[in-house]
Design an enzyme around this catalytic site. Structure first.
Site, PDB file in Angstrom:
ATOM      1  N   CYS A 176       6.917  -2.908   9.331  1.00  0.00           N
ATOM      2  CA  CYS A 176       6.657  -2.990   7.892  1.00  0.00           C
ATOM      3  C   CYS A 176       5.299  -2.330   7.676  1.00  0.00           C
ATOM      4  CB  CYS A 176       6.622  -4.458   7.464  1.00  0.00           C
ATOM      5  SG  CYS A 176       5.975  -4.721   5.797  1.00  0.00           S
ATOM      6  N   THR A 214      11.617  -1.284   4.440  1.00  0.00           N
ATOM      7  CA  THR A 214      12.685  -1.998   3.739  1.00  0.00           C
ATOM      8  C   THR A 214      13.415  -1.049   2.791  1.00  0.00           C
ATOM      9  OG1 THR A 214      11.222  -3.911   3.806  1.00  0.00           O
ATOM     10  CG2 THR A 214      13.153  -4.067   2.378  1.00  0.00           C
ATOM     11  N   CYS A 253       7.964   2.716   3.151  1.00  0.00           N
ATOM     12  CA  CYS A 253       8.374   1.308   3.203  1.00  0.00           C
ATOM     13  C   CYS A 253       9.625   1.232   4.072  1.00  0.00           C
ATOM     14  CB  CYS A 253       8.684   0.850   1.771  1.00  0.00           C
ATOM     15  SG  CYS A 253       9.344  -0.815   1.650  1.00  0.00           S
TER      16      CYS A 253
HETATM   17  N1  DGL Z   1       5.888  -2.264   3.177  1.00  0.00           N
HETATM   18  C1  DGL Z   1       7.231  -2.783   3.100  1.00  0.00           C
HETATM   19  C2  DGL Z   1       7.993  -2.416   4.362  1.00  0.00           C
HETATM   20  O1  DGL Z   1       7.577  -1.541   5.088  1.00  0.00           O
HETATM   21  C3  DGL Z   1       7.117  -4.229   2.745  1.00  0.00           C
HETATM   22  C4  DGL Z   1       8.387  -4.804   2.294  1.00  0.00           C
HETATM   23  C5  DGL Z   1       8.299  -5.903   1.293  1.00  0.00           C
HETATM   24  O2  DGL Z   1       7.822  -5.648   0.198  1.00  0.00           O
HETATM   25  O3  DGL Z   1       8.819  -6.966   1.612  1.00  0.00           O
HETATM   26  O4  DGL Z   1       9.043  -2.950   4.658  1.00  0.00           O
END
Ligand code: DGL
Length: 259
Positions: free
Chosen positions: A183, A74, A72
């Site tokens: 993302c 984030t 992820c």
């Molecule tokens: N898969 C997450 C990323 O790569 C999604 C983030 C989220 O949940 O907003 O940032």
């Protein structure tokens, strides 16, 4: 060592990393956590993201993970430093692939679509500073609303198409020739994004780079699987099994688990 590689994401997006991983490391077993109950992470505070990452990490460590992939952007950009300080296990993170985009762009305009928290993180600011030449223009676009739709399985919908058009058209107008998907959920949008973008714009993400980095770190730490038998893969969600199963192939076991 035949313990699993642990991975976690705020939800189904981590499966895009998982797929690249098993292509590169076909003998490794995996344990993947989709924290869909707490998605999206991208609109939470850094403190909240760190707490969720600790919860996921501790679950994976309690289930014998030998290495953890923070699948992820984030979570990586907000918490990986903290995780590396707190836990002994090796961590692999993922961040938007602006470095290769900056190297290959002809128009010198690169676009990145990512969550609010990724784009506003100090980590992302440092990556930009370190890896982008000064003559490159970076257009950043927050993908507000995209992750919740993907989490509901609403990918090929008019609503998704309209949101993506709204986000991407201005980037096209500014002359980008590379779009970085920052993302791990967004690769599922590539078919729609390709319809919206002119053909000459390349779409890139970081999944293969993460898989190769994992291979290197396993070797360096003598953690690679020794047993060349059929690996086991377990995907866990704390929300909706059917939705996660719809992103899985048949041989993958998807279960509900409260974590
Ligand atoms: N898969 C997450 C990323 O790569 C999604 C983030 C989220 O949940 O907003 O940032």
């Amino acid at each position: 060592m035949n313990h699993p590689i642990g991975l976690f994401d705020s939800g189904v997006g981590g499966t895009t990393i998982w797929r690249a991983l098993v292509r590169v490391l076909p003998y490794e077993s995996t344990l993947f956590l989709a924290d869909s109950l707490n998605a999206p992470y991208g609109e939470k505070t850094t403190e909240e993201i760190i707490a969720l990452c600790e919860k996921n990490t501790e679950y994976l460590l309690n289930h014998n993970s030998k290495l953890i992939i923070v699948a992820c952007n984030t979570a990586t950009t907000n918490a990986i430093g903290h995780l590396r300080n707190k836990y002994k296990v090796p961590f692999i993170g993922i961040e938007p692939a602006i470095k290769p985009a900056g190297l290959y762009t002809q128009t010198k305009v690169v676009g990145v679509l990512a969550t609010q928290r990724t784009l506003r993180s100090d980590f992302f600011a440092k990556t930009k500073e370190q890896f982008l030449e000064k003559d490159i223009t970076l257009i950043t676009q927050e993908g507000l609303g995209l992750v919740p739709l993907i989490e509901e399985g609403k990918i090929e919908t008019p609503e998704m198409y309209q949101l993506l058009e709204k986000y991407l058209q201005p980037m096209v107008a500014q002359g980008m020739d590379y779009l970085v998907l920052g993302c791990t959920h967004y690769p599922y949008l590539t078919p729609i994004i390709s319809e919206i973008l002119p053909q000459h714009i390349r779409i890139i993400d970081s999944a293969d780079a993460v898989a190769k980095q994992t291979e290197r770190i396993l070797k360096q730490n003598n953690l690679s699987a020794t047993d060349k038998t059929v690996p086991e893969h377990l995907w866990l969600t704390n929300k909706n099994v059917e939705i996660l199963q719809s992103f899985a192939s048949k041989e993958i076991k998807v279960h509900y688990e409260s974590f």
